[in-house]
Design a protein around this motif. Structure first.
Motif, PDB file in Angstrom:
ATOM      1  N   GLY A 107      26.948  29.290  24.017  1.00  0.00           N
ATOM      2  CA  GLY A 107      27.399  30.563  22.835  1.00  0.00           C
ATOM      3  C   GLY A 107      27.929  30.942  22.736  1.00  0.00           C
ATOM      4  O   GLY A 107      28.879  32.228  22.505  1.00  0.00           O
ATOM      5  N   ARG A 108      27.347  32.206  22.937  1.00  0.00           N
ATOM      6  CA  ARG A 108      27.136  33.805  23.039  1.00  0.00           C
ATOM      7  C   ARG A 108      28.157  34.289  24.276  1.00  0.00           C
ATOM      8  O   ARG A 108      28.678  35.346  23.204  1.00  0.00           O
ATOM      9  N   ARG A 122      31.725  33.036  22.419  1.00  0.00           N
ATOM     10  CA  ARG A 122      31.380  34.075  21.242  1.00  0.00           C
ATOM     11  C   ARG A 122      31.786  35.233  21.354  1.00  0.00           C
ATOM     12  O   ARG A 122      33.322  35.910  21.445  1.00  0.00           O
ATOM     13  N   ARG A 125      38.718  24.052  19.158  1.00  0.00           N
ATOM     14  CA  ARG A 125      39.062  25.123  19.459  1.00  0.00           C
ATOM     15  C   ARG A 125      40.336  25.497  19.715  1.00  0.00           C
ATOM     16  O   ARG A 125      41.478  26.318  19.890  1.00  0.00           O
TER      17      ARG A 125
END
Length: 453
Positions: free
Chosen positions: A28-29, A32, A171
């Motif tokens: 996820g990092r 992001r 998304r």
């Protein structure tokens, strides 16, 4: 409390010194921050074989970065063993993915171009029009690229059983819709049309019903340009895709097709699909009968019935295409008599046509590309089946199709057929006849269209 270093995070977070959430396939990092996620697991370092010269190393890290930057926009074509033999290397359309896209995009687009295109097309991989016409367009449209990523993420969420892919799919779909709104007035109309059509495909295969009438949007773009100006092979493919979805949507909606050119363009722009296109055009004409007044209905019915009789191919060997054409033909008979006379099972003609339709479908292997076009005839004949063995064949066939493709629309269509059987059986037990329109039954009970594509 002393800090405990982990060795299970992705290599990017480990190099940066940050805690990794270890989300797969990309953390996820990294997503992001739009970093290149270097993945997980053990890295192997291969030693050069003895007797071979070691590759020259760059003088320093800066020199390596500059070299990488200089080649960041190069188009890469997979190496082939034929390069050393002097044979011609054929370009693989599935590899037309921009080199400058984010790794997550590349991962999803690769799944689209290597896996999903074989499930949505009726044509073999070497001629797959989604590869030939659609995939090369992704480098020119953020909207199209995003909707293809969304479709791929939806499919991977099922294959991997990971919710993170559902989040990615949502998304990317939002990005696609936003980008389409911003560029629809200025972008190449073919790019906008392609994006809208893939949103339609996404709705039918994954989303169930977004509440958006994509076909009307497609019609507006086509009319804005003028039908006569859509004259390239890519345009023919897009218009044929419009026509195919429009005709089957007319069946599932119980309304006339949106477009006036139903069946004018061969399915997927392929002349080899000419006979199947002819039957599909008849299906569109049957849908238009719903808007005819009673005095013209019989004339339409007899004319369509005569055309269907002329398409009989009872003699000579048949391949997958011919069996699919005949399955469509028998399904068209069932659809015609339902619209014309509101007649279905247990009427002998409906039972006969359902049996013949299912027999032709059974002769096409589940792994054939033509199976992607067989949901509508399977639905139409399946809903009219009374025989226990025939109904079990329908269940088994849909289960096998799902195992080969893992498309959620197939599970929905199976449940819809089961619902129709229950409704029809109950009515026959009560009054001895069946006047249940399968499409209207689903529209009433499910408050949505049946997924016939």
């Amino acid at each position: 409390m002393p800090f405990s270093r982990t060795r299970t995070g992705c290599y990017t977070c480990r190099e940066d010194g940050y805690k990794c959430d270890e989300q797969k396939p990309f953390c996820g990092r990294c997503i992001r921050l739009q970093k290149t996620c270097q993945g997980y697991g053990v890295r192997l370092k291969w030693q050069p074989l003895q007797g071979l010269p070691k590759p020259k190393r760059a003088r320093n890290t800066r020199q390596q970065k500059e070299h990488s930057k200089d080649h960041s926009n190069d188009e890469t074509i997979p190496a082939s063993s034929s390069e050393s033999t002097g044979q011609i290397v054929r370009y693989d359309p599935s590899c037309i993915i921009p080199n400058d896209v984010h790794p997550v995009n590349r991962y999803l687009l690769n799944h689209w171009s290597t896996t999903l295109v074989t499930m949505v097309s009726m044509v073999s991989t070497s001629q797959n029009p989604f590869l030939v016409h659609l995939t090369p367009m992704i480098s020119h449209s953020i909207a199209l690229r995003s909707v293809l990523c969304s479709i791929a993420a939806c499919h991977l969420a099922i294959l991997r059983n990971e919710n993170s892919f559902h989040t990615l799919a949502t998304r990317y779909r939002l990005v696609a819709v936003s980008a389409l709104r911003q560029t629809i007035q200025t972008e190449d109309p073919e790019l906008s049309l392609a994006t809208i059509l893939m949103l339609q495909v996404s709705d039918r295969l994954f989303t169930v019903d977004s509440g958006v009438d994509h076909l009307s949007g497609a019609k507006a773009i086509i009319n804005q340009v003028g039908i006569n100006k859509w004259n390239s092979s890519r345009a023919s493919f897009l218009l044929s895709l419009c026509s195919y979805h429009d005709i089957l949507a007319s069946v599932s909606r119980g309304k006339s097709p949106v477009f006036e050119f139903d069946g004018e363009f061969p399915i997927e722009g392929m002349e080899s699909m000419k006979e199947l296109t002819s039957v599909l055009r008849i299906v569109g004409q049957i849908s238009r009968m719903r808007d005819q007044d009673a005095k013209h209905l019989n004339a339409w019915g007899y004319a369509i019935e005569e055309v269907l009789n002329e398409l009989d191919q009872s003699e000579g060997p048949m391949g997958d295409v011919e069996h699919t054409v005949q399955a469509y033909r028998y399904a068209a008979y069932i659809y015609l008599y339902r619209v014309w006379h509101n007649k279905g099972a247990p009427d002998p003609s409906a039972l006969k046509y359902a049996r013949s339709c299912l027999a032709h479908l059974s002769l096409v292997a589940v792994g054939s590309p033509l199976v992607s076009a067989q949901v509508w005839p399977l639905w139409t004949a399946g809903c009219e089946s009374i025989d226990v063995d025939q109904r079990q064949f329908v269940r088994d066939r849909i289960n096998a199709m799902y195992e080969a493709r893992h498309l959620p629309s197939l599970r929905r269509i199976k449940q819809d057929i089961e619902d129709v059987w229950n409704i029809k059986d109950e009515q026959r037990n009560l009054i001895g006849v069946d006047n249940v329109d399968c499409i209207k039954a689903i529209l009433r009970s499910r408050q949505r269209e049946a997924d016939l594509t």
